[in-house]
Design a protein around this motif. Structure first.
Motif, mmCIF file in Angstrom:
data_model
loop_
_atom_site.group_PDB
_atom_site.id
_atom_site.type_symbol
_atom_site.label_atom_id
_atom_site.label_comp_id
_atom_site.label_asym_id
_atom_site.label_seq_id
_atom_site.Cartn_x
_atom_site.Cartn_y
_atom_site.Cartn_z
ATOM 1 N N ALA A 99 0.542 -1.791 -0.122
ATOM 2 C CA ALA A 99 0.041 0.054 -0.029
ATOM 3 C C ALA A 99 1.270 1.661 -0.237
ATOM 4 C CB ALA A 99 -0.904 -0.126 1.243
ATOM 5 N N ARG A 100 2.182 1.675 1.432
ATOM 6 C CA ARG A 100 2.819 2.582 0.873
ATOM 7 C C ARG A 100 3.472 2.572 -0.713
ATOM 8 N NH1 ARG A 100 4.863 0.257 6.035
ATOM 9 N NH2 ARG A 100 6.863 -0.164 5.016
ATOM 10 N N ARG A 101 3.765 1.794 -1.388
ATOM 11 C CA ARG A 101 4.690 1.504 -2.586
ATOM 12 C C ARG A 101 3.877 2.262 -3.284
ATOM 13 N NH1 ARG A 101 9.444 -0.276 -5.099
ATOM 14 N NH2 ARG A 101 9.919 0.988 -2.559
ATOM 15 N N TRP A 102 2.752 1.574 -3.701
ATOM 16 C CA TRP A 102 2.047 1.875 -4.307
ATOM 17 C C TRP A 102 0.868 3.926 -4.087
ATOM 18 C CZ3 TRP A 102 -1.134 0.680 -8.391
ATOM 19 C CH2 TRP A 102 -2.903 1.219 -9.502
ATOM 20 N N ASN A 103 0.513 3.434 -3.261
ATOM 21 C CA ASN A 103 0.029 5.494 -2.937
ATOM 22 C C ASN A 103 1.011 6.273 -3.396
ATOM 23 O OD1 ASN A 103 -1.758 4.269 -1.694
ATOM 24 N ND2 ASN A 103 -1.876 4.371 0.361
ATOM 25 N N ARG A 193 22.274 -3.375 11.776
ATOM 26 C CA ARG A 193 21.145 -2.337 13.253
ATOM 27 C C ARG A 193 20.494 -1.069 12.185
ATOM 28 N NH1 ARG A 193 20.977 -2.033 17.834
ATOM 29 N NH2 ARG A 193 20.771 0.284 18.142
ATOM 30 N N LYS A 194 21.823 -0.519 11.340
ATOM 31 C CA LYS A 194 21.166 0.737 10.375
ATOM 32 C C LYS A 194 20.658 0.302 9.683
ATOM 33 C CE LYS A 194 23.127 4.565 7.419
ATOM 34 N NZ LYS A 194 24.223 5.883 7.463
ATOM 35 N N SER A 195 21.079 -0.849 8.701
ATOM 36 C CA SER A 195 19.900 -1.349 7.169
ATOM 37 C C SER A 195 19.449 -2.059 7.411
ATOM 38 C CB SER A 195 21.616 -1.159 6.537
ATOM 39 O OG SER A 195 21.919 -2.928 6.735
ATOM 40 N N ARG A 196 19.413 -2.671 8.920
ATOM 41 C CA ARG A 196 18.188 -3.616 9.142
ATOM 42 C C ARG A 196 18.751 -4.837 7.608
ATOM 43 N NH1 ARG A 196 17.670 0.130 11.363
ATOM 44 N NH2 ARG A 196 15.293 0.267 12.951
ATOM 45 N N ARG A 298 12.823 -5.632 0.790
ATOM 46 C CA ARG A 298 11.654 -6.019 0.584
ATOM 47 C C ARG A 298 11.653 -4.103 1.219
ATOM 48 N NH1 ARG A 298 7.964 -10.410 3.805
ATOM 49 N NH2 ARG A 298 9.766 -9.680 5.174
ATOM 50 N N PRO A 299 11.111 -2.886 1.328
ATOM 51 C CA PRO A 299 10.877 -1.803 1.468
ATOM 52 C C PRO A 299 10.391 -2.157 2.468
ATOM 53 C CG PRO A 299 9.081 -1.914 0.349
ATOM 54 C CD PRO A 299 9.459 -3.781 -0.455
ATOM 55 N N ARG A 300 10.720 -1.125 4.039
ATOM 56 C CA ARG A 300 11.163 -1.201 5.216
ATOM 57 C C ARG A 300 10.541 0.338 5.587
ATOM 58 N NH1 ARG A 300 14.080 -4.936 7.843
ATOM 59 N NH2 ARG A 300 13.834 -6.535 7.147
ATOM 60 N N GLY A 304 12.516 4.413 5.419
ATOM 61 C CA GLY A 304 11.322 5.458 4.275
ATOM 62 C C GLY A 304 11.063 4.985 3.301
ATOM 63 N N ASP A 305 10.754 3.602 3.351
ATOM 64 C CA ASP A 305 10.875 2.808 2.546
ATOM 65 C C ASP A 305 11.729 2.291 1.326
ATOM 66 O OD1 ASP A 305 7.727 2.432 2.758
ATOM 67 O OD2 ASP A 305 7.125 3.695 1.492
ATOM 68 N N ARG A 306 12.764 2.429 2.167
ATOM 69 C CA ARG A 306 14.035 1.883 1.011
ATOM 70 C C ARG A 306 14.256 0.361 0.874
ATOM 71 N NH1 ARG A 306 18.903 5.711 2.262
ATOM 72 N NH2 ARG A 306 20.012 4.571 0.728
#
Length: 315
Positions: A99-103, A193-196, A298-300, A304-306
């Protein structure tokens, strides 16, 4: 105020009889326990072409209007939105991510993640079900540890510098293991920790020598700045790989998995593919790498959806 309820067929039968006896709207409302305006609207809406009220015709009209008033599904098969959702569900993205990516890409045609969840539960997407494509199956229950701490650490999590706490750089890792069924192997997992960003290495057992070798295999070329572990006995040789990797190993407090929340959360994602009791002897490292690639791309929301891959490789 009473909640509104639709007329039942029994009420419509009574209404027709009362009208035949010449009762006015006020008397009918008192008899049926309805408001006068409700009775008036019922007669006006559902009378026939001869301006007479018939209970069966009135009920048929009401049922037809109710069916016709149902809103069409937001997600229609064959549309751009439908194809977008299916393609990302097949990559095991969550409805929130989709939903976040589509929006973000379609600000004038937004969709709610709850709408996607409902569509999945209704079976709108062929071959996609909650059991096969949605990660969350209930909250994770942490396995019980020994009453006593088997590790005597040189450094605890409370000694970590602010640069680690604030996730200001890549290279600070959290580590743990994912256990399969008894005697069926498992994984050593490490999360930046930073990038997951996730690394998962197959291990045949939880012997400290095996885990040490896996740790070196995972991080030797990455030059880790720090590693934060739990207190499992599999990390008993931490001093050896700490020296070999030229890094500092910190240990969380016993029975405090939230202190390594990034690693615990990522392990929970792995459990979608490798549930409790899984036999890790049935998979190869290549297959494990395929799963970690799905997770890492997968975006997180926290990034910030990166994706973890984007953040780790660009740092």
């Amino acid at each position: 105020m009473k909640p509104y309820t639709h007329f039942t067929i029994e009420e419509r039968i009574c209404l027709e009889e009362l009208l035949k006896f010449g009762k006015n709207i006020t008397e009918i409302a008192e008899t049926l326990g309805r408001d006068r305006s409700t009775i008036y609207r019922e007669i006006k809406r559902n009378r026939n072409q001869q301006e007479k009220y018939n209970y069966w015709g009135a009920h048929s009209k009401a049922v037809y209007r109710r069916k016709a008033s149902v809103r069409k599904p937001r997600i229609q098969a064959g549309t751009e939105l439908y194809c977008f959702i299916v393609s990302h569900l097949e990559e095991f993205w969550s409805p929130e991510m989709i939903a976040r990516r589509w929006n973000a890409e379609h600000p004038d045609d937004r969709v709610a993640f709850a709408t996607i969840y409902r569509a999945v539960h209704k079976g709108l997407f062929k071959g996609i079900t909650p059991k096969t494509h949605l990660r969350r199956r209930g909250r994770k229950k942490y396995s019980r540890r020994s009453k006593f701490n088997t590790i005597q650490p040189d450094h605890t999590i409370h000694e970590r510098p602010d640069v680690i706490e604030k996730r200001e750089r890549c290279g600070d890792w959290e580590g743990d293991t994912v256990r399969g069924g008894c005697g069926k192997g498992g994984l050593l997992t490490l999360v930046d920790r930073k990038s997951r960003y996730l690394i998962a290495i197959l291990i045949a057992n939880f012997n400290s020598d095996t885990v040490q070798a896996a740790m070196l295999k995972a991080l030797k070329r990455l030059h880790p700045k720090s590693i934060t572990l739990d207190n499992g006995s599999e990390f008993a040789k931490f001093r050896e790989f700490e020296q070999q990797l030229e890094t500092t190993v910190y240990f969380a407090d016993p029975h405090s998995p939230w202190q390594r929340g990034t690693n615990e959360s990522t392990n929970d994602q792995l459990r979608f593919w490798f549930p409790k009791g899984f036999d890790f002897r049935t998979v190869t490292q290549k297959e494990v790498n395929r799963v970690t690639a799905i997770i890492n791309r997968r975006p997180r929301l926290c990034l910030g959806d990166r994706s973890p891959y984007d953040v780790f490789c660009c740092s």
